[in-house]
Design an enzyme around this catalytic site. Structure first.
Site, mmCIF file in Angstrom:
data_model
loop_
_atom_site.group_PDB
_atom_site.id
_atom_site.type_symbol
_atom_site.label_atom_id
_atom_site.label_comp_id
_atom_site.label_asym_id
_atom_site.label_seq_id
_atom_site.Cartn_x
_atom_site.Cartn_y
_atom_site.Cartn_z
ATOM 1 N N GLU A 73 0.659 -1.180 -0.071
ATOM 2 C CA GLU A 73 0.026 0.112 -0.023
ATOM 3 C C GLU A 73 0.800 1.185 0.101
ATOM 4 O OE1 GLU A 73 -2.858 -0.579 3.103
ATOM 5 O OE2 GLU A 73 -4.332 -1.817 1.733
ATOM 6 N N GLU A 116 -6.258 -8.187 -1.274
ATOM 7 C CA GLU A 116 -6.672 -8.051 0.001
ATOM 8 C C GLU A 116 -8.201 -7.631 -0.107
ATOM 9 O OE1 GLU A 116 -5.028 -5.718 3.095
ATOM 10 O OE2 GLU A 116 -3.060 -6.072 2.477
HETATM 11 C C1 BG6 Z 1 -4.621 -3.013 4.427
HETATM 12 C C2 BG6 Z 1 -3.330 -3.558 5.130
HETATM 13 O O1 BG6 Z 1 -4.693 -1.623 4.684
HETATM 14 O O2 BG6 Z 1 -5.706 -3.306 5.465
HETATM 15 C C3 BG6 Z 1 -3.479 -4.566 6.181
HETATM 16 O O3 BG6 Z 1 -2.320 -4.075 4.214
HETATM 17 C C4 BG6 Z 1 -4.572 -4.480 7.029
HETATM 18 O O4 BG6 Z 1 -2.268 -4.641 6.814
HETATM 19 C C5 BG6 Z 1 -5.895 -4.534 6.107
HETATM 20 O O5 BG6 Z 1 -4.577 -5.264 7.988
HETATM 21 C C6 BG6 Z 1 -7.070 -4.165 7.068
HETATM 22 O O6 BG6 Z 1 -7.169 -3.369 7.840
HETATM 23 P P1 BG6 Z 1 -7.479 -3.498 9.302
HETATM 24 O O7 BG6 Z 1 -7.461 -2.259 10.020
HETATM 25 O O8 BG6 Z 1 -8.998 -3.983 9.554
HETATM 26 O O9 BG6 Z 1 -6.401 -4.529 9.870
#
Ligand code: BG6
Length: 469
Positions: A172, A370
């Site tokens: 990111e 993701e």
């Molecule tokens: C992304 C990251 O921003 O979102 C992860 O690459 C992160 O590391 C994921 O865990 C989800 O966000 P959160 O705050 O729910 O853990």
């Protein structure tokens, strides 16, 4: 969907691996938080709730559970698994001596994945900056860190290239423009006259690291595929007022496309260049040559997608003090869509739109690395079950969107790797915010339990996405 489509899941070392004090690992930024959360929060840019979670030293303990975890992934039919390498497990100080135990650990993991026909998709850097590089060079602010990163990347390509075909550079990294101080150990107010120059120095250094790693990867590993990792935040205009349309366009350009234009075209956008020059920051010829080198251009575009946002002239400015970076992005909520209990707008169609936009714009394959629903609702029943129908509904709709983009819109998509496939610590600092198909009982030696979504996803993969019921 092609038979080669990479169904799987995704994790990162600092949130999942644990074993922080074992196998010769050095201290990263997150280990500093574990050692002294208060001092770390005071001395570093606090973000993503890093001062909420006090201890990252065990997390989901993949370090001790990897054999069981890979077995569970194989049982689900995973064709790919995204994980990151902890830089400080390879180089405890970020540079200097290599740690052979760290190399051995990842070789064991990768070879076991191979035996189980699971492609590793490996992120080189998922925010766990070596503390020693923060202390000596202020992390990415110092060009020395870039040199250390390139050496670390080369080492990974040399040691793991025989197992790993898919690589991602910096997690990111488009967010670095918003939060440049993260992982530098520096505090810099946005009102400081030096802020803009500081911001572009850090951002530019991360970009040199990215391009240099892509080039090395292409030179060192035959048939390797290397991509970026950007945090998407697709914006819609709140109304048809042209001013709202302009705001949404500007949001998408600034948060998504400025970064991807650079990575795919090998130069900053004219506007970015102008802003950098205005801040007193100039790019050397050597860096320009590196960026323009065709060998340093990514092979695919990978990204996280959790939600969309709305932009409009009536909106409140993004909340820079929001609890999570993701919440900073949240502009106006979309009156037509629901939000998760964490306030993230649920928008599967947005994923289809984004995939199309990316593919049309860059003509590179995309990979979703993701996506998912993080909630605190998971309850482990006495008979060891978790009935997470809410997660299944979320994923079902998003997979439908991916299928529509692939089958109807002809977007080339390499894979779908939902986040936190085995429960892990949230980056926003709340370990009970869970995403996984597999429940981890943090209070009972990190025991694993299959959730209902485990069996559902297994069937999705077995039918190559045909059966989503
Ligand atoms: C992304 C990251 O921003 O979102 C992860 O690459 C992160 O590391 C994921 O865990 C989800 O966000 P959160 O705050 O729910 O853990």
């Amino acid at each position: 969907m092609k038979d080669t489509f990479l169904w799987g899941g995704s994790t990162s070392a600092f949130q999942f691996e644990g074993g922080a004090k074992e196998g010769g690992k050095g201290m990263s930024f997150y280990d500093t938080i574990s050692a002294n959360a208060k001092a770390a929060a005071e001395n570093t840019e606090s973000w993503m709730g890093s001062n909420k979670t006090k201890d990252y030293s065990v997390t989901s303990d993949f370090y001790h559970h990897y054999e069981e975890d890979i077995q569970l992934m194989a049982e689900m039919g995973f064709r790919a698994f995204r994980m990151s390498i902890a830089w400080t497990r390879i180089f405890p100080d970020g540079d200097g001596e290599i740690n052979p135990q760290g190399i051995a650990f990842y070789r064991n993991v990768f070879s076991l994945l191979k035996v189980n026909h699971i492609e590793p998709v490996v992120t080189l850097y998922h925010w766990d900056m070596p503390q020693s590089l923060i202390d000596r060079y202020h992390g990415w602010y110092g060009i020395e860190t870039v040199n250390a990163f390139v050496r670390y990347a080369e080492t990974c390509f040399r040691e793991f290239g025989e197992y790993v075909r898919y690589w991602l550079t910096l997690n990111e990294n488009n967010m670095t423009v918003m939060i440049p101080a993260f992982g530098t150990g520096m505090k810099m107010s946005k009102d400081d006259p030096a802020y803009e120059s500081f911001k572009y120095t850090v951002y530019h250094h991360t970009n040199i690291a990215h391009f240099a790693a892509v080039k090395k990867c292409h030179e060192m590993i035959e048939n390797a595929q290397i991509g970026c990792m950007f945090a998407s935040a697709l914006a819609y205009p709140l109304t048809s007022d042209p001013q709202d349309v302009l705001m949404a366009r500007n949001h998408n350009q600034k948060l998504n496309y400025d970064y991807l234009d650079l990575l795919t075209r090998g130069r900053y956008t004219p506007k970015n260049t102008y802003e950098m020059n205005r801040a007193g920051f100039w790019i050397s010829e050597e860096d320009q040559d590196l960026f323009a080198d065709p060998n340093a251009i990514i092979d695919f575009i990978s990204f996280s997608y959790y939600y969309s946002v709305c932009a409009g002239t009536e909106q409140n400015a993004a909340d820079e003090n929001a609890g999570t970076v993701q919440m900073m992005y949240q502009a106006m909520s979309n009156p037509r869509l629901k939000q998760s209990s964490f306030g993230w707008t649920i928008d599967p169609v947005g994923l289809r739109i984004l995939m199309n936009d990316l593919y049309d714009r860059y003509q590179l394959p995309v990979m979703i690395v993701e996506n998912g629903l993080g909630v605190k609702d998971d309850v482990l029943t006495e008979d060891g079950k978790v009935h997470d129908d809410y997660r299944i509904s979320y994923l079902r709709e998003h997979i439908r969107a991916v299928k529509a983009a692939v089958d109807e819109d002809h977007v080339e998509c390499l894979g779908y790797l939902p986040w936190g496939c085995i429960d892990l610590y949230s980056a926003s600092g709340d370990r009970e915010k869970r995403y996984g198909f597999i429940y981890v009982d943090y209070d009972d030696d990190c025991r694993r339990y299959r959730k209902d979504s485990f069996f559902w996803y297994r069937n999705v993969i077995a039918t190559n996405g045909k059966d989503l019921v």
